[in-house]
Scaffold this active site. Structure first.
Site: not given
Ligand SMILES: C[S@@+](CC[C@H](N)C(=O)[O-])C[C@H]1O[C@@H](n2cnc3c(N)ncnc32)[C@H](O)[C@@H]1O
Length: 342
Positions: A187, A210, A230-231, A249, A277, A308
């Site tokens: 992500g 991502d 997709d994670m 999230d 986090e 959180e």
């Molecule tokens: C809040 S952002 C954090 C971005 C980065 N880690 C930062 O702190 O700057 C959450 C990230 O999770 C990614 N994301 C959401 N669902 C995902 C998935 N199923 N697989 C991979 N990435 C995902 C989003 O696209 C986004 O870039």
């Protein structure tokens, strides 16, 4: 404090909530006008007429904006020269400043991100529901994939935080990156986090992971390979995983699924998962307590089940994902560093 003083204080304090949106809106306006940049390009001190002509504004309206922002500590007015200068606060709004938080504020203040706040009650009500979905009909990631301009605003905002975050981690806990040959950022957004990590720790090969619409818009090169996926299904293999501001999230069950994939992606004996986090320590205040609790409200407005977490809640999801041990290091930032071992 006696009851009378508390009541009097409340009479004043409540107005901060009535007009609570004002500071965000006025700072957004200052960012859009690039006022802090204009002050810098005038050698660090500028009169109101010169500033008004530099940012193409009416002197009288800009004077009121500057009076408000100066009152809030954003600029300083030298009474004898009648010139404004920047303060540590306004320097954080510079367009290209290394520590600029401007893109983050522009993201939070964007209409798409503000609208769900008006539906916060949806999230809290007994039948539940997502404030974001109530407005946009999709979750934040689906919405981003269909609205690439909003996705860019989001990723730029995250990138501005990432630049600050990596310098805080390197300064406060740089040794966490020692001995890592390859690092996958799960992500990782547009890859800014990994670019900053690789710049500070050039022995690391970075893999930014991502969603496809995020990775396809990311900058190429600078020691970082981009992988779309997709994670929840798969995380690319590496010596270690880095994951920042992603788990907050998601619900506890979803975190267990993501962390399990992260654990499986690193070597059992030597691998580690580095989680950046917020950690809420109940009953203990630190300088970021208020921000962390506000961020928890942001998760309510913008995600379905994100939150959180307290130390106990982190313990639950990390153990639930099958890690054998973990450590928590507070680095004096909004977030802490949790290192989980398989
Ligand atoms: C809040 S952002 C954090 C971005 C980065 N880690 C930062 O702190 O700057 C959450 C990230 O999770 C990614 N994301 C959401 N669902 C995902 C998935 N199923 N697989 C991979 N990435 C995902 C989003 O696209 C986004 O870039």
């Amino acid at each position: 404090m006696d009851a009378k003083t508390i009541k009097e204080k409340a009479e004043v304090e409540i107005w901060q909530y009535v007009f609570g949106f004002t500071p965000m809106a006025v700072v957004k306006c200052a960012i859009e006008l690039e006022i802090a940049d204009a002050v810098e390009s005038h050698g660090g001190a500028v009169s109101l007429p010169d500033l008004a002509s530099a940012v193409a504004c009416s002197s009288s309206a800009l004077g009121r904006i500057m009076r408000y922002l100066t009152h809030r500590g954003f600029f300083e007015l030298n009474e004898s020269t009648n010139q404004y200068s920047n303060t540590p606060l306004s320097l954080l709004l510079l367009k290209n400043g290394a520590k600029s938080i401007a893109p983050f504020l522009l993201m939070e203040a964007s209409p798409a991100m503000l609208a769900p706040w008006h539906r916060l009650r949806t999230h809290v009500s007994l039948d539940g529901g997502s404030a974001f979905k109530a407005v946009h009909r999709e979750d934040i990631w689906e919405f981003g994939s269909q609205n690439l301009a909003q996705s860019k605003i989001f990723n730029d905002g995250m990138a501005s935080h990432a630049r600050r975050a990596v310098s805080e981690i390197v300064e406060g806990y740089g040794e966490v990156f020692e001995g890592i040959g390859s690092l996958v950022d799960v992500g990782g957004g547009d890859g800014t986090t990994l670019r900053c990590i690789v710049e500070a720790c050039p022995w690391i090969r970075g893999i930014n992971f991502d969603l496809p619409h995020v990775v396809s818009a990311a900058k190429q090169g600078q020691g970082v390979e981009h992988v779309a996926g997709d994670m929840f299904k798969h995380v690319p293999r590496a010596d270690a995983v880095f994951i920042m501001w992603v788990l907050h999230d998601w619900s506890d069950d979803e975190c267990v699924q993501i962390l399990t994939k992260c654990r499986e992606a690193v070597p059992k004996e030597t691998g580690k998962v580095i989680i950046a986090e917020a950690v809420i320590v109940e009953g203990e205040e630190d300088k970021y307590s208020d921000v962390k609790l506000a961020l928890d409200m942001v998760m309510m407005a913008h995600t379905e089940k994100g939150k959180e977490r307290t130390v106990e809640e982190w313990d639950c999801v990390i153990k639930g994902a099958g890690f054998s041990s973990y450590t928590v290091k507070h680095i004096g930032s909004i977030f802490s560093i949790i290192v989980a071992c398989p």
